[in-house]
Write an enzyme that holds these catalytic residues in place. Structure first.
Site, short mmCIF file in Angstrom:
data_model
loop_
_atom_site.label_atom_id
_atom_site.label_comp_id
_atom_site.label_asym_id
_atom_site.label_seq_id
_atom_site.Cartn_x
_atom_site.Cartn_y
_atom_site.Cartn_z
N TYR A 33 -8.06 -65.00 -43.07
CA TYR A 33 -8.28 -64.02 -44.14
C TYR A 33 -9.71 -63.52 -44.13
CZ TYR A 33 -10.72 -67.45 -47.12
OH TYR A 33 -11.63 -68.34 -47.63
N ARG A 52 -15.76 -60.65 -37.86
CA ARG A 52 -15.37 -62.05 -38.05
C ARG A 52 -13.85 -62.19 -38.01
NH1 ARG A 52 -17.59 -65.15 -43.17
NH2 ARG A 52 -16.10 -63.76 -44.19
N ARG A 101 11.54 -72.64 -38.06
CA ARG A 101 10.28 -73.40 -38.15
C ARG A 101 10.11 -74.21 -36.87
NH1 ARG A 101 8.59 -78.56 -39.59
NH2 ARG A 101 6.57 -78.64 -40.61
N LYS A 151 -11.98 -68.62 -40.21
CA LYS A 151 -11.70 -68.41 -41.64
C LYS A 151 -10.18 -68.48 -41.88
CE LYS A 151 -13.29 -65.39 -45.39
NZ LYS A 151 -13.76 -66.43 -46.32
N GLU A 183 -21.69 -77.02 -46.67
CA GLU A 183 -21.65 -75.75 -47.41
C GLU A 183 -20.92 -75.98 -48.73
OE1 GLU A 183 -19.32 -72.84 -45.15
OE2 GLU A 183 -18.06 -74.46 -44.40
N LEU A 207 -18.59 -72.07 -42.16
CA LEU A 207 -18.20 -70.68 -41.96
C LEU A 207 -19.46 -69.84 -41.76
CD1 LEU A 207 -15.61 -68.86 -42.02
CD2 LEU A 207 -16.45 -68.10 -44.24
N1 PMP Z 1 -18.29 -70.86 -46.58
C1 PMP Z 1 -17.02 -70.97 -46.97
C2 PMP Z 1 -16.32 -72.27 -46.79
C3 PMP Z 1 -16.35 -69.88 -47.55
O1 PMP Z 1 -15.07 -69.99 -47.94
C4 PMP Z 1 -17.06 -68.65 -47.74
C5 PMP Z 1 -16.42 -67.47 -48.39
N2 PMP Z 1 -15.16 -67.19 -47.96
C6 PMP Z 1 -18.39 -68.59 -47.31
C7 PMP Z 1 -18.97 -69.71 -46.73
C8 PMP Z 1 -19.19 -67.33 -47.48
O2 PMP Z 1 -18.81 -66.35 -46.53
P1 PMP Z 1 -19.01 -64.82 -46.83
O3 PMP Z 1 -20.46 -64.63 -47.14
O4 PMP Z 1 -18.63 -64.13 -45.58
O5 PMP Z 1 -18.14 -64.48 -48.00
#
Ligand code: PMP
Length: 287
Positions: A33, A52, A101, A151, A183, A207
């Protein structure tokens, strides 16, 4: 008011949109996503999110069903049809819905990816009461899989982490691996010490935030020193300031970690300044 959403080539009222129960996104979280923010009816960092998306799909061997301009057109069409001024567009691509499945990936020649997009308005996006007071975080073990750079829609642990934080009276959780912060549950994490901005370096552990890239660029342009390295929970608690970044929260000051107040327990000057710069620059560059 019912939204207009996009599903596999059609614009439909949200109540009429359908996805198969055999969809691998539903059965196996086999999908990716993106969330792109809308400011003044325009898209922030569309090309970063598109790049991305291509990377996430490539890592999972899912075909990208649309080219950049087709994606952009769907984004703009949804913004227009739903009259979004401030908010976001969520997009999801899954490996599609095979007949049965099965752990084995379906043949892409017969099973097309599923594409879903919808909008969410957020009038408090820019003038955010949360940003004015700052958020409290708690630390939790990082129990996610090893490819956090992709992601994917497997968001159960981050969602559980957010609930652990809320149940302790905090706003969000920072995840910790071997004593070091990876994070936030849905954002990248930063501390500031003696004027230096410190955030974990890019790897498969986190991410690669699109907002992170922009904020670090703006910080360097504003002559704020940046260190891309891991930091411990103890270091974070002793920091002068902290903040998180994500597309949907921009730069969000953190004022407390595990009950320990940072600085004066209110949003710090550098985080506040970075938020202003980010909003100003993103407004100018939005398309
Ligand atoms: N880390 C994680 C685990 C996230 O889910 C997100 C947002 N989806 C981010 C960092 C931040 O990414 P972005 O700045 O691209 O929204």
């Amino acid at each position: 008011m019912s939204r207009i959403v996009y599903v596999n080539g059609s614009y439909l009222p949200e109540g009429e949109a359908q996805v198969s129960i055999f969809d691998r996104g539903f059965l196996m979280a086999d999908g990716v996503y993106e969330v792109t923010t809308v400011i003044d009816g325009k898209l922030i960092d569309f090309d970063g999110h598109f790049a991305r998306l291509e990377r996430s799909l490539g890592e999972l061997d899912i075909r990208n069903p649309m080219d950049r301009n087709a994606w952009l057109e769907v984004h703009r069409e949804l913004v227009a049809r739903n009259g979004v001024n401030l908010g976001m567009i969520y997009l999801q691509v899954t490996r599609g819905a095979p007949q049965d499945r099965d752990f084995v990936f379906p043949d892409p020649a017969t099973t097309a990816p599923t594409v879903v997009l919808f909008t969410q308005s957020n009038p408090a996006l820019v003038d955010s009461p949360k940003a004015a007071r700052g958020i409290k975080v708690v630390t939790i073990d990082d129990l996610r899989w090893g490819r956090r750079d992709i992601k994917t829609v497997q968001l159960l642990y981050p969602s559980m982490g957010k609930m652990m934080a809320i149940n302790q009276g905090a706003d969000d959780a920072w995840m910790v691996q071997e004593g070091e912060v990876t994070e936030g549950t849905s954002n990248n994490a930063y501390i500031i010490k003696d004027g230096r901005i410190i955030t974990r370096a890019l790897s498969n552990d986190i991410l690669h935030g699109i907002t992170r890239a922009a904020v670090l660029r703006f910080a360097r342009e504003a002559q704020m020193p940046v260190e891309e390295r891991s930091f411990t929970v103890d270091e974070a608690k002793a920091a002068d300031e902290a903040f998180v970044t994500s597309a949907s929260t921009f730069v969000m000051p953190v004022v407390e970690i595990d009950g320990v107040a940072l600085g004066e327990g209110k949003p710090g000057p550098l985080a506040t300044r970075l938020r202003e710069i980010y909003i100003e620059e993103s407004r100018k560059a939005a398309i």
